[in-house]
Design a protein around this motif. Structure first.
Motif, PDB file in Angstrom:
ATOM      1  N   LEU A   1       0.822  -1.209   0.000  1.00  0.00           N
ATOM      2  CA  LEU A   1       0.000   0.000   0.000  1.00  0.00           C
ATOM      3  C   LEU A   1       0.851   1.252   0.000  1.00  0.00           C
ATOM      4  O   LEU A   1       0.581   2.222  -0.721  1.00  0.00           O
ATOM      5  CB  LEU A   1      -0.926  -0.001   1.217  1.00  0.00           C
ATOM      6  CG  LEU A   1      -2.099  -0.992   1.210  1.00  0.00           C
ATOM      7  CD1 LEU A   1      -2.854  -0.924   2.524  1.00  0.00           C
ATOM      8  CD2 LEU A   1      -3.038  -0.709   0.045  1.00  0.00           C
ATOM      9  N   GLN A   2       1.910   1.241   0.810  1.00  0.00           N
ATOM     10  CA  GLN A   2       2.794   2.400   0.889  1.00  0.00           C
ATOM     11  C   GLN A   2       3.514   2.644  -0.429  1.00  0.00           C
ATOM     12  O   GLN A   2       3.628   3.781  -0.891  1.00  0.00           O
ATOM     13  CB  GLN A   2       3.816   2.196   2.015  1.00  0.00           C
ATOM     14  CG  GLN A   2       4.732   3.384   2.271  1.00  0.00           C
ATOM     15  CD  GLN A   2       3.965   4.619   2.718  1.00  0.00           C
ATOM     16  OE1 GLN A   2       2.919   4.513   3.369  1.00  0.00           O
ATOM     17  NE2 GLN A   2       4.469   5.792   2.380  1.00  0.00           N
TER      18      GLN A   2
ATOM     19  N   ARG B   1       2.520   1.824  -3.406  1.00  0.00           N
ATOM     20  CA  ARG B   1       1.583   2.319  -4.415  1.00  0.00           C
ATOM     21  C   ARG B   1       1.300   3.809  -4.200  1.00  0.00           C
ATOM     22  O   ARG B   1       1.229   4.577  -5.162  1.00  0.00           O
ATOM     23  CB  ARG B   1       0.281   1.512  -4.373  1.00  0.00           C
ATOM     24  CG  ARG B   1      -0.688   1.868  -5.489  1.00  0.00           C
ATOM     25  CD  ARG B   1      -1.757   0.833  -5.639  1.00  0.00           C
ATOM     26  NE  ARG B   1      -1.262  -0.387  -6.258  1.00  0.00           N
ATOM     27  CZ  ARG B   1      -1.135  -0.555  -7.575  1.00  0.00           C
ATOM     28  NH1 ARG B   1      -1.455   0.412  -8.417  1.00  0.00           N
ATOM     29  NH2 ARG B   1      -0.692  -1.683  -8.073  1.00  0.00           N
ATOM     30  N   LYS B   2       1.142   4.223  -2.948  1.00  0.00           N
ATOM     31  CA  LYS B   2       0.917   5.645  -2.652  1.00  0.00           C
ATOM     32  C   LYS B   2       2.094   6.493  -3.103  1.00  0.00           C
ATOM     33  O   LYS B   2       1.924   7.637  -3.532  1.00  0.00           O
ATOM     34  CB  LYS B   2       0.686   5.830  -1.152  1.00  0.00           C
ATOM     35  CG  LYS B   2      -0.658   5.335  -0.645  1.00  0.00           C
ATOM     36  CD  LYS B   2      -0.788   5.540   0.859  1.00  0.00           C
ATOM     37  CE  LYS B   2      -2.114   5.015   1.386  1.00  0.00           C
ATOM     38  NZ  LYS B   2      -2.224   5.178   2.858  1.00  0.00           N
ATOM     39  N   GLU B   3       3.300   5.936  -3.000  1.00  0.00           N
ATOM     40  CA  GLU B   3       4.516   6.670  -3.364  1.00  0.00           C
ATOM     41  C   GLU B   3       4.827   6.584  -4.857  1.00  0.00           C
ATOM     42  O   GLU B   3       5.830   7.129  -5.315  1.00  0.00           O
ATOM     43  CB  GLU B   3       5.696   6.138  -2.557  1.00  0.00           C
ATOM     44  CG  GLU B   3       5.577   6.392  -1.051  1.00  0.00           C
ATOM     45  CD  GLU B   3       6.663   5.687  -0.257  1.00  0.00           C
ATOM     46  OE1 GLU B   3       7.462   4.936  -0.867  1.00  0.00           O
ATOM     47  OE2 GLU B   3       6.711   5.890   0.970  1.00  0.00           O
TER      48      GLU B   3
ATOM     49  N   GLY C   1       2.075   8.179  -8.367  1.00  0.00           N
ATOM     50  CA  GLY C   1       1.578   8.456  -7.027  1.00  0.00           C
ATOM     51  C   GLY C   1       0.218   9.121  -7.059  1.00  0.00           C
ATOM     52  O   GLY C   1      -0.720   8.698  -6.374  1.00  0.00           O
TER      53      GLY C   1
ATOM     54  N   SER D   1      -2.431   6.767  -8.396  1.00  0.00           N
ATOM     55  CA  SER D   1      -2.857   5.789  -7.400  1.00  0.00           C
ATOM     56  C   SER D   1      -3.962   6.364  -6.523  1.00  0.00           C
ATOM     57  O   SER D   1      -4.967   5.705  -6.243  1.00  0.00           O
ATOM     58  CB  SER D   1      -1.673   5.361  -6.536  1.00  0.00           C
ATOM     59  OG  SER D   1      -2.097   4.575  -5.456  1.00  0.00           O
ATOM     60  N   LYS D   2      -3.770   7.597  -6.124  1.00  0.00           N
ATOM     61  CA  LYS D   2      -4.770   8.271  -5.287  1.00  0.00           C
ATOM     62  C   LYS D   2      -6.075   8.479  -6.050  1.00  0.00           C
ATOM     63  O   LYS D   2      -7.164   8.211  -5.530  1.00  0.00           O
ATOM     64  CB  LYS D   2      -4.217   9.616  -4.806  1.00  0.00           C
ATOM     65  CG  LYS D   2      -5.177  10.406  -3.934  1.00  0.00           C
ATOM     66  CD  LYS D   2      -4.560  11.742  -3.525  1.00  0.00           C
ATOM     67  CE  LYS D   2      -5.543  12.574  -2.707  1.00  0.00           C
ATOM     68  NZ  LYS D   2      -4.953  13.886  -2.325  1.00  0.00           N
TER      69      LYS D   2
ATOM     70  N   ASP E   1     -10.117   6.439  -5.804  1.00  0.00           N
ATOM     71  CA  ASP E   1     -11.208   7.244  -5.248  1.00  0.00           C
ATOM     72  C   ASP E   1     -12.506   6.928  -5.983  1.00  0.00           C
ATOM     73  O   ASP E   1     -12.712   7.381  -7.112  1.00  0.00           O
ATOM     74  CB  ASP E   1     -10.873   8.733  -5.380  1.00  0.00           C
ATOM     75  CG  ASP E   1     -11.913   9.637  -4.732  1.00  0.00           C
ATOM     76  OD1 ASP E   1     -12.970   9.115  -4.300  1.00  0.00           O
ATOM     77  OD2 ASP E   1     -11.686  10.856  -4.654  1.00  0.00           O
TER      78      ASP E   1
END
Length: 353
Positions: free
Chosen positions: A179-180, A182-184, A301, A304-305, A309
């Motif tokens: 998860l981290q 993918r966020k980065e 990044g 991904s966000k 959503d």
């Protein structure tokens, strides 16, 4: 593959004759050829990544003087970019963009493939090249989560445990890590994700796309969303006949060279993940003036966000994609500490001052 399997050796030696003396073979008087790449006495190791020029002068040069002939490994990315004399970086660019020249048969075949791309629907038709990094090894090494069935995820976990047991351990820590990452923006984009991004950027179903990739993990099912949204999508194997490709199957690097050149000649180049191949194309397009043609480096990044959503409307998503990628279209950029020369050759190679 050997260097001479894909590159013009004579051109390489002649072009650099005023910079470096290059010989084709190890001298006959040297009787320890079998030990050159295996014996610790003949190998310079433990060179830190991005080492300074002074490190080589202090630690490597004395050993070469002592032994006369040495093997230096690892070699790639060992010499830094911003801690060496400017002339060294300019030499690197002379090597990369002028001295390195593919063999004529590779150049000719790449020209044929590019011409076929342009003539698929009409003469002079523009095309996009998509470097799709979603092979099994890439997905496994990334340790990122991906869309798929429970069975696929169990099989991938077993593959990772076998190939990278130290990193895998018992697997319990991998989900928060995935998860981290993918966020980065450190995970490779899936074919379906890059399809949505391209559509948001305004590319239509009629867009001609050349795909440069290995065997995509998940096969046809994984590629289906991309093919459904962009049906005019082809690989070199689909463009050329079996007979035309047979000669190049002898060396996997010959196939990669064809992909490289077709991507280089494209009107739009899109990368889906990092790596030397994509960086070299971005840099070469900038150096040759092809930066006037788009080279898109997705903001993984942000994507991904946005892709995660469920309440984000398509219009808002498309607007975010367009705005965020205005500065990610391949224009040359000033260098900065820790920059990558191959992706961004502007300051050391393209500026006279």
């Amino acid at each position: 593959s050997k260097f001479e399997d894909i590159f013009d050796v004579d051109h390489f030696i002649n072009y650099l004759k005023d910079d470096v003396r290059i010989v084709r073979d190890i001298p006959d008087w040297f009787t320890e050829k079998d030990e050159l790449f295996t014996s610790i006495k003949r190998t310079v190791k433990n060179i830190p990544k991005y080492a300074s020029a002074q490190f080589y002068i202090d630690n490597v040069l004395p050993r070469i003087k002592e032994k006369t002939i040495m093997s230096i490994k690892p070699f790639v990315d060992r010499l830094g970019y911003d801690n060496v004399p400017m002339e060294i970086n300019r030499l690197r660019c002379r090597v990369n963009y002028h001295a390195l020249k593919f063999l004529p048969d590779i150049e000719e075949m790449a020209d044929k493939l590019a011409t076929k791309m342009r003539n698929r629907t009409s003469s002079g038709n523009p095309y996009m090249a998509l470097h799709l990094r979603y092979e099994k090894g890439m997905v496994g090494l990334s340790f990122c989560d991906f869309a798929g069935t429970r069975e696929e995820k169990v099989m991938m976990a077993a593959y990772r445990q076998k190939e990278w047991p130290r990193r895998f351990k018992n697997g319990s820590h991998l989900w928060p890590l995935a998860l981290q990452k993918r966020k980065e923006g450190r995970c490779p984009l899936e074919p379906g994700e890059i399809a949505v991004i391209l559509r948001a950027l305004g590319y239509t179903r009629e867009t001609q796309i050349y795909v440069a990739s290995g065997q995509v993990y998940g096969g046809k099912n994984r590629m289906a969303p991309l093919r459904n949204m962009f049906p005019n999508l082809v690989t070199k194997e689909e463009l050329a006949s079996t007979a035309e490709m047979e000669h190049f199957r002898k060396h996997v690097t010959s196939l990669a060279a064809l992909d490289f050149l077709v991507c280089l000649k494209s009107d739009v180049f899109v990368m889906t993940h990092g790596g030397n191949f994509a960086k070299l194309i971005m840099g070469a397009r900038r150096y040759s003036g092809r930066h006037r043609l788009k080279s898109i480096k997705p903001d993984k990044g942000l994507m991904s966000k946005s892709l995660g959503d469920p309440y984000l409307a398509w219009a808002s998503f498309a607007e975010d994609v367009v705005i965020s990628h205005q500065a990610r279209a391949g224009l040359p950029e000033p260098t900065f500490p820790g920059y990558d020369l191959w992706e961004n050759p502007l300051t050391p190679c393209m500026c006279r001052a």
